[in-house]
Design an enzyme around this catalytic site. Structure first.
Site, PDB file in Angstrom:
ATOM      1  N   LYS A  18       0.183  -8.606   6.738  1.00 40.22           N
ATOM      2  CA  LYS A  18      -1.257  -9.418   7.198  1.00 40.22           C
ATOM      3  C   LYS A  18      -1.296 -10.706   6.072  1.00 40.22           C
ATOM      4  O   LYS A  18      -1.572 -11.666   6.670  1.00 40.22           O
ATOM      5  CB  LYS A  18      -2.325  -8.474   6.886  1.00 40.22           C
ATOM      6  CG  LYS A  18      -2.397  -7.240   7.916  1.00 40.22           C
ATOM      7  CD  LYS A  18      -3.627  -6.469   7.720  1.00 40.22           C
ATOM      8  CE  LYS A  18      -3.949  -5.903   6.193  1.00 40.22           C
ATOM      9  NZ  LYS A  18      -2.659  -4.899   5.901  1.00 40.22           N
ATOM     10  N   ARG A  93     -12.145  -2.840   8.735  1.00 39.17           N
ATOM     11  CA  ARG A  93     -11.735  -1.669   8.610  1.00 39.17           C
ATOM     12  C   ARG A  93     -12.540  -0.538   9.208  1.00 39.17           C
ATOM     13  O   ARG A  93     -11.890   0.568   9.076  1.00 39.17           O
ATOM     14  CB  ARG A  93     -11.396  -1.632   7.131  1.00 39.17           C
ATOM     15  CG  ARG A  93     -10.057  -2.207   6.616  1.00 39.17           C
ATOM     16  CD  ARG A  93      -9.910  -2.012   5.071  1.00 39.17           C
ATOM     17  NE  ARG A  93      -8.703  -2.102   4.447  1.00 39.17           N
ATOM     18  CZ  ARG A  93      -7.954  -2.970   4.029  1.00 39.17           C
ATOM     19  NH1 ARG A  93      -8.471  -4.157   4.148  1.00 39.17           N
ATOM     20  NH2 ARG A  93      -7.081  -2.654   3.298  1.00 39.17           N
ATOM     21  N   ARG A 132       6.661  -5.676  -3.834  1.00 38.51           N
ATOM     22  CA  ARG A 132       5.892  -7.103  -3.650  1.00 38.51           C
ATOM     23  C   ARG A 132       5.398  -7.671  -5.068  1.00 38.51           C
ATOM     24  O   ARG A 132       4.962  -6.652  -5.792  1.00 38.51           O
ATOM     25  CB  ARG A 132       4.677  -6.422  -2.687  1.00 38.51           C
ATOM     26  CG  ARG A 132       3.781  -7.808  -2.866  1.00 38.51           C
ATOM     27  CD  ARG A 132       2.535  -7.359  -1.755  1.00 38.51           C
ATOM     28  NE  ARG A 132       1.725  -6.057  -2.141  1.00 38.51           N
ATOM     29  CZ  ARG A 132       0.710  -5.808  -1.292  1.00 38.51           C
ATOM     30  NH1 ARG A 132       0.505  -6.516  -0.230  1.00 38.51           N
ATOM     31  NH2 ARG A 132       0.084  -4.917  -1.546  1.00 38.51           N
ATOM     32  N   ARG A 166      -0.013  -6.118  -7.913  1.00 39.89           N
ATOM     33  CA  ARG A 166      -1.332  -5.513  -7.835  1.00 39.89           C
ATOM     34  C   ARG A 166      -1.340  -4.022  -8.656  1.00 39.89           C
ATOM     35  O   ARG A 166      -0.543  -3.360  -8.436  1.00 39.89           O
ATOM     36  CB  ARG A 166      -1.651  -5.366  -6.287  1.00 39.89           C
ATOM     37  CG  ARG A 166      -2.443  -6.682  -5.943  1.00 39.89           C
ATOM     38  CD  ARG A 166      -2.692  -6.839  -4.563  1.00 39.89           C
ATOM     39  NE  ARG A 166      -3.152  -5.443  -3.872  1.00 39.89           N
ATOM     40  CZ  ARG A 166      -3.311  -5.382  -2.538  1.00 39.89           C
ATOM     41  NH1 ARG A 166      -3.124  -6.420  -1.934  1.00 39.89           N
ATOM     42  NH2 ARG A 166      -3.552  -4.281  -2.064  1.00 39.89           N
ATOM     43  N   ARG A 177      -3.870   5.015   0.636  1.00 39.87           N
ATOM     44  CA  ARG A 177      -4.169   3.627   1.264  1.00 39.87           C
ATOM     45  C   ARG A 177      -3.736   3.957   2.844  1.00 39.87           C
ATOM     46  O   ARG A 177      -4.628   3.515   3.663  1.00 39.87           O
ATOM     47  CB  ARG A 177      -3.575   2.368   0.924  1.00 39.87           C
ATOM     48  CG  ARG A 177      -4.304   2.022  -0.584  1.00 39.87           C
ATOM     49  CD  ARG A 177      -3.773   0.991  -1.351  1.00 39.87           C
ATOM     50  NE  ARG A 177      -3.013  -0.335  -0.718  1.00 39.87           N
ATOM     51  CZ  ARG A 177      -2.334  -1.141  -1.296  1.00 39.87           C
ATOM     52  NH1 ARG A 177      -1.739  -0.607  -2.411  1.00 39.87           N
ATOM     53  NH2 ARG A 177      -1.963  -2.223  -0.642  1.00 39.87           N
TER      54      ARG A 177
HETATM   55  P1  AP5 Z   1       1.758  -8.255   2.662  1.00 40.09           P
HETATM   56  O1  AP5 Z   1       1.849  -9.461   3.672  1.00 40.09           O
HETATM   57  O2  AP5 Z   1       1.472  -8.410   1.364  1.00 40.09           O
HETATM   58  O3  AP5 Z   1       1.166  -6.989   3.377  1.00 40.09           O
HETATM   59  P2  AP5 Z   1      -0.510  -6.714   3.752  1.00 40.09           P
HETATM   60  O4  AP5 Z   1      -0.490  -6.269   5.354  1.00 40.09           O
HETATM   61  O5  AP5 Z   1      -1.011  -7.941   3.461  1.00 40.09           O
HETATM   62  O6  AP5 Z   1      -0.692  -5.594   2.907  1.00 40.09           O
HETATM   63  P3  AP5 Z   1      -1.794  -5.314   1.676  1.00 40.09           P
HETATM   64  O7  AP5 Z   1      -1.168  -4.301   0.860  1.00 40.09           O
HETATM   65  O8  AP5 Z   1      -2.140  -6.718   1.120  1.00 40.09           O
HETATM   66  O9  AP5 Z   1      -2.982  -4.745   2.669  1.00 40.09           O
HETATM   67  P4  AP5 Z   1      -3.841  -3.553   2.327  1.00 40.09           P
HETATM   68  O10 AP5 Z   1      -4.556  -3.674   3.699  1.00 40.09           O
HETATM   69  O11 AP5 Z   1      -3.593  -2.341   1.576  1.00 40.09           O
HETATM   70  O12 AP5 Z   1      -4.478  -4.622   0.936  1.00 40.09           O
HETATM   71  P5  AP5 Z   1      -5.991  -5.284   0.876  1.00 40.09           P
HETATM   72  O13 AP5 Z   1      -5.848  -6.344  -0.230  1.00 40.09           O
HETATM   73  O14 AP5 Z   1      -6.474  -5.683   2.235  1.00 40.09           O
HETATM   74  O15 AP5 Z   1       3.319  -7.767   2.818  1.00 40.09           O
HETATM   75  C1  AP5 Z   1       3.713  -6.944   1.864  1.00 40.09           C
HETATM   76  C2  AP5 Z   1       5.169  -7.074   1.327  1.00 40.09           C
HETATM   77  O16 AP5 Z   1       6.059  -6.878   2.498  1.00 40.09           O
HETATM   78  C3  AP5 Z   1       5.374  -8.606   0.888  1.00 40.09           C
HETATM   79  O17 AP5 Z   1       6.389  -8.263  -0.228  1.00 40.09           O
HETATM   80  C4  AP5 Z   1       5.908  -9.211   1.898  1.00 40.09           C
HETATM   81  O18 AP5 Z   1       6.909 -10.164   1.334  1.00 40.09           O
HETATM   82  C5  AP5 Z   1       6.958  -7.991   2.739  1.00 40.09           C
HETATM   83  N1  AP5 Z   1       6.735  -8.463   4.076  1.00 40.09           N
HETATM   84  C6  AP5 Z   1       5.966  -8.804   4.792  1.00 40.09           C
HETATM   85  N2  AP5 Z   1       6.359  -8.753   6.137  1.00 40.09           N
HETATM   86  C7  AP5 Z   1       7.542  -8.401   6.122  1.00 40.09           C
HETATM   87  C8  AP5 Z   1       8.577  -8.251   6.957  1.00 40.09           C
HETATM   88  N3  AP5 Z   1       8.219  -8.477   8.606  1.00 40.09           N
HETATM   89  N4  AP5 Z   1       9.716  -7.662   7.038  1.00 40.09           N
HETATM   90  C9  AP5 Z   1       9.949  -7.583   5.587  1.00 40.09           C
HETATM   91  N5  AP5 Z   1       9.228  -7.722   4.522  1.00 40.09           N
HETATM   92  C10 AP5 Z   1       8.035  -8.096   4.865  1.00 40.09           C
HETATM   93  O19 AP5 Z   1      -6.916  -4.210   0.368  1.00 40.09           O
HETATM   94  C11 AP5 Z   1      -6.957  -3.751  -0.904  1.00 40.09           C
HETATM   95  C12 AP5 Z   1      -7.889  -2.421  -1.120  1.00 40.09           C
HETATM   96  O20 AP5 Z   1      -9.241  -3.220  -1.096  1.00 40.09           O
HETATM   97  C13 AP5 Z   1      -8.002  -1.406   0.013  1.00 40.09           C
HETATM   98  O21 AP5 Z   1      -7.477  -0.386  -0.008  1.00 40.09           O
HETATM   99  C14 AP5 Z   1      -9.639  -1.311  -0.040  1.00 40.09           C
HETATM  100  O22 AP5 Z   1      -9.989  -0.517  -1.195  1.00 40.09           O
HETATM  101  C15 AP5 Z   1     -10.284  -2.742  -0.456  1.00 40.09           C
HETATM  102  N6  AP5 Z   1     -10.655  -3.448   0.835  1.00 40.09           N
HETATM  103  C16 AP5 Z   1     -10.114  -4.529   1.406  1.00 40.09           C
HETATM  104  N7  AP5 Z   1     -10.807  -4.614   2.428  1.00 40.09           N
HETATM  105  C17 AP5 Z   1     -11.858  -3.788   2.674  1.00 40.09           C
HETATM  106  C18 AP5 Z   1     -12.727  -3.501   3.876  1.00 40.09           C
HETATM  107  N8  AP5 Z   1     -12.752  -4.411   4.636  1.00 40.09           N
HETATM  108  N9  AP5 Z   1     -13.555  -2.543   3.694  1.00 40.09           N
HETATM  109  C19 AP5 Z   1     -13.418  -1.735   2.777  1.00 40.09           C
HETATM  110  N10 AP5 Z   1     -12.630  -1.645   1.583  1.00 40.09           N
HETATM  111  C20 AP5 Z   1     -11.789  -2.806   1.655  1.00 40.09           C
END
Ligand code: AP5
Length: 223
Positions: A18, A93, A132, A166, A177
């Site tokens: 994402k 979410r 990552r 992270r 997660r």
């Molecule tokens: P990356 O692009 O970083 O993946 P991502 O989908 O953004 O993953 P996240 O871990 O950031 O998502 P998340 O939803 O767990 O975290 P968030 O910060 O939102 O890609 C990952 C890796 O893969 C990278 O190294 C990239 O280069 C590689 N890659 C990407 N695409 C690829 C491909 N096609 N092929 C190969 N490699 C690839 O949330 C963190 C925490 O915050 C949550 O757990 C929760 O506690 C809280 N939180 C956030 N939002 C909310 C909400 N709306 N409500 C409640 N709690 C929330």
């Protein structure tokens, strides 16, 4: 792109890509990336009330309460230029957040144009996340095997030489997660499919291929 704002949601489990895709869309289409994960990490780093609530929950891989997330989101939406539209990355979410988003957009005279589900195999996500890291200066994302800087140790975008990982990117928290995603967030695909707003992309393909599919969808939306 036309003058009309295009607002879209990127849905998908941790590691689906994402953030990676959102940053590419920002560059290509001038959209604003709005990542609730980034906003919450900023709140934690700044020690705000929202950050103090969020810290432990994020470390456990759970979901931060809807009211806390909504407040940080509204603060960000009201504080700046929305570019050609907004990419909601990691939001909504829960069903409650999805309904709240409709209300927030309506208040601002906007609407949601599309929700795009990035579909991946869970089994591959632990490796994606464990590998990552990001540039500590500009936030550009990298991966130990699939996306390294062209010059080792030097960010392609800003030339920075400090990188970070992270706190919640360890195997145990990633599993939590993923479970949270399937229990709370995956049902949103059905919610948006029923409204005719859902598109799905096979996000196990290479980053550039996924980006190409997303660009096609966005160009269709804004035509
Ligand atoms: P990356 O692009 O970083 O993946 P991502 O989908 O953004 O993953 P996240 O871990 O950031 O998502 P998340 O939803 O767990 O975290 P968030 O910060 O939102 O890609 C990952 C890796 O893969 C990278 O190294 C990239 O280069 C590689 N890659 C990407 N695409 C690829 C491909 N096609 N092929 C190969 N490699 C690839 O949330 C963190 C925490 O915050 C949550 O757990 C929760 O506690 C809280 N939180 C956030 N939002 C909310 C909400 N709306 N409500 C409640 N709690 C929330």
């Amino acid at each position: 792109m036309t003058d009309t704002l295009t607002n879209l949601i990127l849905l998908g489990p941790p590691g689906a890509g994402k953030g990676t895709q959102a940053r590419m869309l920002v560059e290509r289409f001038g959209l604003l990336q709005l990542s609730t994960g980034d906003l919450l990490r900023e709140a934690v780093a700044n020690g705000t009330a929202a950050g103090r609530t969020a810290k432990g929950i994020m470390e456990q891989g759970g979901l931060v309460p809807d009211d806390v997330v909504l407040q940080v989101l509204k603060d960000r939406l009201s504080s700046g230029n929305l570019g050609s539209g907004v990419i909601f990355d990691g939001f909504p979410r829960t069903l409650g957040q999805a309904e709240a988003l409709d209300a927030v957009l309506a208040e601002m005279g906007m609407k949601l144009d599309r929700a795009i589900a990035l579909e991946v195999d869970d089994a591959a996500m632990v490796d994606r996340i464990a590998g990552r890291y990001t540039c500590a200066h500009c936030g550009e994302g990298y991966h130990d095997t699939s996306k390294q800087p062209a010059t080792v140790g030097k960010c392609d975008v800003c030339g920075g030489t400090d990188f970070k990982r992270r706190a919640d990117d360890n195997a145990e928290t990633v599993r939590a997660r993923l479970e949270t995603y399937h229990a709370e967030t995956a049902p949103l695909t059905e919610f948006y499919a029923r409204r005719g707003l859902l598109s799905s992309i096979d996000a196990m393909q290479p980053i550039e291929t996924v980006a190409g599919r997303l660009a096609e969808i966005l160009e269709r939306e804004s035509a």
